[in-house]
Design an enzyme around this catalytic site. Structure first.
Site, PDB file in Angstrom:
ATOM      1  CG  PHE A 103      -1.935  -1.092   1.477  1.00 40.42           C
ATOM      2  CD1 PHE A 103      -3.146  -0.592   0.844  1.00 40.42           C
ATOM      3  CD2 PHE A 103      -1.832  -2.293   1.992  1.00 40.42           C
ATOM      4  CE1 PHE A 103      -4.266  -1.723   0.737  1.00 40.42           C
ATOM      5  CE2 PHE A 103      -2.804  -3.084   1.910  1.00 40.42           C
ATOM      6  CZ  PHE A 103      -4.052  -2.824   1.379  1.00 40.42           C
ATOM      7  CG  ASP A 104       0.997   6.005  -1.558  1.00 40.71           C
ATOM      8  OD1 ASP A 104       1.923   6.164  -1.311  1.00 40.71           O
ATOM      9  OD2 ASP A 104      -0.262   6.814  -1.858  1.00 40.71           O
ATOM     10  CG  LEU A 105       1.442   6.605   4.842  1.00 40.97           C
ATOM     11  CD1 LEU A 105       0.522   5.542   5.526  1.00 40.97           C
ATOM     12  CD2 LEU A 105       2.677   6.579   5.585  1.00 40.97           C
TER      13      LEU A 105
END
Length: 238
Positions: free
Chosen positions: A15-17
């Protein structure tokens, strides 16, 4: 007769944040504005500031806000100081994210974070929201954002950060989830598909144009792409 639940589509999810797991809620754009004013530099309009969420901060300051290269390190320092004291507390976890992460882990899927945010700060932000324990790997940029290509520990962009996370996950079939074209491009460069989320900071059509495998509008829809067994079990349909 018992019908077996469908297996998860992936054995690992990255996941990106910011813009994917956590809504910065002005904590990034407000910090950039604060830093530029502190440096007595022009502040671009809101659309430009929002476009600076996702790329590497040093690049965004130089290329989008027009900060002279010699002033970039001091501007970053001003931004990071404000973000730690004020901006981080403004952020919010997007609805359904905590539940989605729990479902994926319950399905046996390994989870990681790959973000342009400095790695120690990413870990602090995830811990602030009680999400850090959900992840097997958290990888980001070097804490020293003044590093240049060729310096030890330098990671140029999302491609290298995703590669570092993948090396630790040791997954056979992983996928990236993110909200900007950098996530899609970084995933593609590492041989991964990327599922885009529409609740982040991409402009209309950005994710599809970059080649996202799908663009979803809710965590429920995202769960169907990642682990149908987890979503069906949560709904009592398995």
């Amino acid at each position: 007769m018992t019908i077996a639940a469908p297996a998860p589509l992936y054995d690992a999810v990255l996941f990106d944040l910011d813009g994917t797991l956590v809504d910065p809620a002005g904590g990034i754009t407000g910090g950039i504005e604060h830093a530029l004013r502190a440096m007595d530099l022009p502040v671009p309009d809101a659309s430009v500031l929002e476009g600076m969420i996702g790329p590497k901060l040093a690049d965004a300051l130089a290329n989008r806000a027009g900060v002279p290269l010699p002033l970039v390190p001091e501007t970053i320092a001003a931004y990071r100081s404000w973000y730690r004291s004020t901006g981080m507390a403004m952020s919010k976890v997007y609805p359904g994210i905590a539940e989605l992460l729990a479902e994926l882990r319950a399905s046996g899927i390994r989870l990681g974070v790959a973000t342009q945010k400095p790695e120690p700060l990413a870990k602090t932000l995830l811990a602030h929201h009680g999400l850090d324990a959900a992840f097997d790997v958290i990888r980001g940029a070097n804490e020293d954002e003044t590093l240049m290509p060729g310096d030890a520990g330098y990671r140029q962009g999302k491609q290298e950060i995703i590669a570092a996370a993948l090396a630790e996950l040791a997954a056979d079939n992983a996928v990236m989830v993110g909200d900007r074209h950098q996530d899609v491009n970084g995933a593609t460069a590492n041989g991964l598909s990327c599922i885009g989320v529409s609740w982040g900071f991409a402009v209309e059509g950005e994710l599809a144009e970059a080649g996202a495998a799908a663009v979803v509008d809710s965590t429920t829809e995202l769960a169907r792409h990642l682990a149908p067994a987890a979503r069906e079990a949560a709904n009592g349909t398995v």
